[in-house]
Design a protein around this motif. Structure first.
Motif, short mmCIF file in Angstrom:
data_model
loop_
_atom_site.label_atom_id
_atom_site.label_comp_id
_atom_site.label_asym_id
_atom_site.label_seq_id
_atom_site.Cartn_x
_atom_site.Cartn_y
_atom_site.Cartn_z
N PHE A 41 0.60 -1.26 0.10
CA PHE A 41 -0.08 0.05 0.16
C PHE A 41 0.72 1.25 0.10
CE2 PHE A 41 -2.45 -3.44 1.89
CZ PHE A 41 -3.75 -3.20 1.17
N LYS A 42 0.99 2.20 -1.04
CA LYS A 42 1.62 3.20 -1.22
C LYS A 42 0.53 4.62 -0.71
CE LYS A 42 4.54 6.14 -2.81
NZ LYS A 42 5.82 6.62 -2.12
N CYS A 43 1.16 4.82 0.34
CA CYS A 43 0.04 5.58 1.55
C CYS A 43 0.11 7.08 1.32
CB CYS A 43 0.54 5.25 2.99
SG CYS A 43 0.02 3.61 3.25
N GLU A 44 -0.55 7.59 0.20
CA GLU A 44 -0.48 9.09 -0.02
C GLU A 44 -1.56 9.79 1.00
OE1 GLU A 44 1.09 10.97 -3.09
OE2 GLU A 44 2.23 9.16 -1.95
N ASN A 45 -2.22 8.99 1.82
CA ASN A 45 -3.04 9.70 2.94
C ASN A 45 -2.00 10.32 3.92
OD1 ASN A 45 -2.12 6.95 3.29
ND2 ASN A 45 -3.61 6.98 5.21
N PHE A 46 -0.88 9.90 3.89
CA PHE A 46 0.27 10.76 4.73
C PHE A 46 0.86 11.59 4.00
CE2 PHE A 46 0.98 6.24 6.65
CZ PHE A 46 -0.33 6.28 7.63
N GLN A 47 0.56 12.04 2.83
CA GLN A 47 1.03 13.17 1.93
C GLN A 47 0.77 14.59 2.46
OE1 GLN A 47 3.37 14.33 0.25
NE2 GLN A 47 3.32 13.03 -1.30
N ASN A 48 1.54 15.74 2.31
CA ASN A 48 0.96 16.85 2.41
C ASN A 48 -0.17 17.08 1.97
OD1 ASN A 48 3.67 17.66 3.82
ND2 ASN A 48 4.44 18.34 1.95
N ALA A 49 -0.99 17.82 2.72
CA ALA A 49 -2.56 18.14 2.28
C ALA A 49 -3.20 16.91 2.39
CB ALA A 49 -2.40 19.02 0.88
N GLY A 50 -2.67 15.71 2.60
CA GLY A 50 -3.57 14.61 3.11
C GLY A 50 -3.79 13.66 1.63
N ALA A 51 -3.38 14.27 0.41
CA ALA A 51 -3.84 13.34 -0.81
C ALA A 51 -2.71 13.54 -1.72
CB ALA A 51 -5.05 14.09 -1.19
N PHE A 52 -2.57 12.40 -2.64
CA PHE A 52 -1.69 12.65 -3.58
C PHE A 52 -1.67 13.84 -4.57
CE2 PHE A 52 -5.44 11.19 -6.00
CZ PHE A 52 -5.25 11.55 -7.26
N LYS A 53 -2.80 14.50 -4.53
CA LYS A 53 -3.12 15.53 -5.82
C LYS A 53 -2.15 16.65 -5.38
CE LYS A 53 -7.71 14.45 -6.95
NZ LYS A 53 -7.71 14.52 -8.48
N VAL A 54 -1.34 16.77 -4.20
CA VAL A 54 -0.28 17.85 -4.09
C VAL A 54 0.63 17.52 -4.98
CG1 VAL A 54 1.02 16.67 -2.27
CG2 VAL A 54 0.52 18.88 -1.85
N ARG A 55 0.98 16.50 -5.38
CA ARG A 55 1.90 16.18 -6.28
C ARG A 55 1.75 17.09 -7.65
NH1 ARG A 55 5.36 11.61 -5.34
NH2 ARG A 55 4.56 10.55 -3.37
#
Length: 314
Positions: A41-55
């Motif tokens: 599981f690649k956990c983009e829920n831990f990404q800045n702003a809480g989502a992959f879309k910040v990329r």
């Protein structure tokens, strides 16, 4: 429309590195046993702003010239792209105007405002969203960063799969949710260059299955206002994302509302992480189609964790 390249993805990764997390890979022996697959599981829920879309949002914002940035940015979004663009714009110190459905989760609206975004609400349909947005863009003059039908955004989303491949020792499949197709397109962009043997499976709600029907028909079929608990997957494919889906996706599988909610709850219970309904759809389709995944090494992209804790679906 310009189609982003593998080189665009590499440039995006260099550009956005100061503004994103290299999110972790988590595994669950329980879910492996339950599905018969090895799940990563690649956990983009831990990404800045809480989502992959910040990329993708960060790649678009930090790729603007000074003259372009001075006018700010604007977009329409059901939530995660809105708050991700607001985050990136705040980091660059420029204004961000977003059009959001009035039914969008309050947690996402609060996050947008917390990052400095300025919200204009619309009705929960694609037609209303685009009409209201046209007025907002005309009034503000901001640079339009589409939530997914934008080469800068897709190049940014492709960085997630690059990290996934670097963090795992070979995969047979990657499964990700599909709504408008930004994450899937980025996944296609990266895997078609780095690991073309890896199958790409898109996961979609039965109640918002326009991508599934488009894939079977061979052309875009767009629904205007589908109703599903997976609020991030209600938007239709567009020309650019359709290019990637039609050329690189192996299959699209769907899950019912009950199956999506059950997979979301199971992830919370067993993995002890907060994920949105939208990103429980991949696990839902794996559980539903065990024979297709049994014995395989499967990357699963968890796309976000911005959940309204006062309105959980169970």
């Amino acid at each position: 429309m310009e189609i982003p390249t593998y080189e665009d993805m590499l440039a995006a990764h260099d550009r956005i590195r100061p503004h994103i997390h290299r999110t972790p890979i988590l595994t669950s022996s329980y879910l492996n046993e339950l599905t018969g697959a090895r799940l990563f599981f690649k956990c983009e829920n831990f990404q800045n702003a809480g989502a992959f879309k910040v990329r993708g949002a960060s790649n678009a914002v930090f790729g603007l010239s000074e003259a372009e940035a001075a006018r700010g940015v604007c977009t329409h979004s059901s939530g995660n792209h809105a708050l991700s663009l607001s985050y990136a714009a705040g980091r660059r110190g420029i204004p961000c105007h977003v059009v959001m459905p009035r039914t969008a989760p309050q947690a996402k609206k609060d996050a947008v405002r917390g990052y400095g975004g300025i919200i204009t609400e619309c009705e929960p349909s694609t037609s209303s969203r685009e009409a209201v947005f046209a007025d907002v863009q005309a009034a503000t003059g901001g640079n339009f960063v589409h939530p997914y039908n934008d080469p800068r955004v897709i190049a940014g989303q492709g960085t997630c799969s690059r990290e996934l491949l670097e963090q795992t020792d070979g995969l047979d499949m990657v499964v990700a949710p599909i709504g408008g197709g930004g994450m899937i397109s980025g996944t296609c962009l990266t895997l078609s260059s780095l690991a073309p043997e890896v199958k790409i499976i898109a996961a979609e709600p039965e109640m918002a299955d326009d991508a599934y029907r488009s894939f079977k028909a061979g052309h875009i079929i767009a629904d205007d206002a589908p109703v599903t608990v997976a609020d991030g997957l209600k938007v239709p494919l567009k020309e650019l994302t359709w290019h990637f889906v039609s050329n690189h996706v192996t299959d699209i599988m769907t899950a019912s509302e009950a199956e999506i909610i059950a997979a979301m709850k199971l992830t919370w219970q067993r993995m002890k992480i907060v994920i949105e309904a939208s990103c429980s759809v991949p696990l839902a389709i794996i559980l539903k189609n065990k024979d297709a995944f049994a014995g395989k090494r499967v990357g699963v992209i968890i796309t976000g964790g911005n959940v309204d804790l006062d309105a959980l679906p169970w």
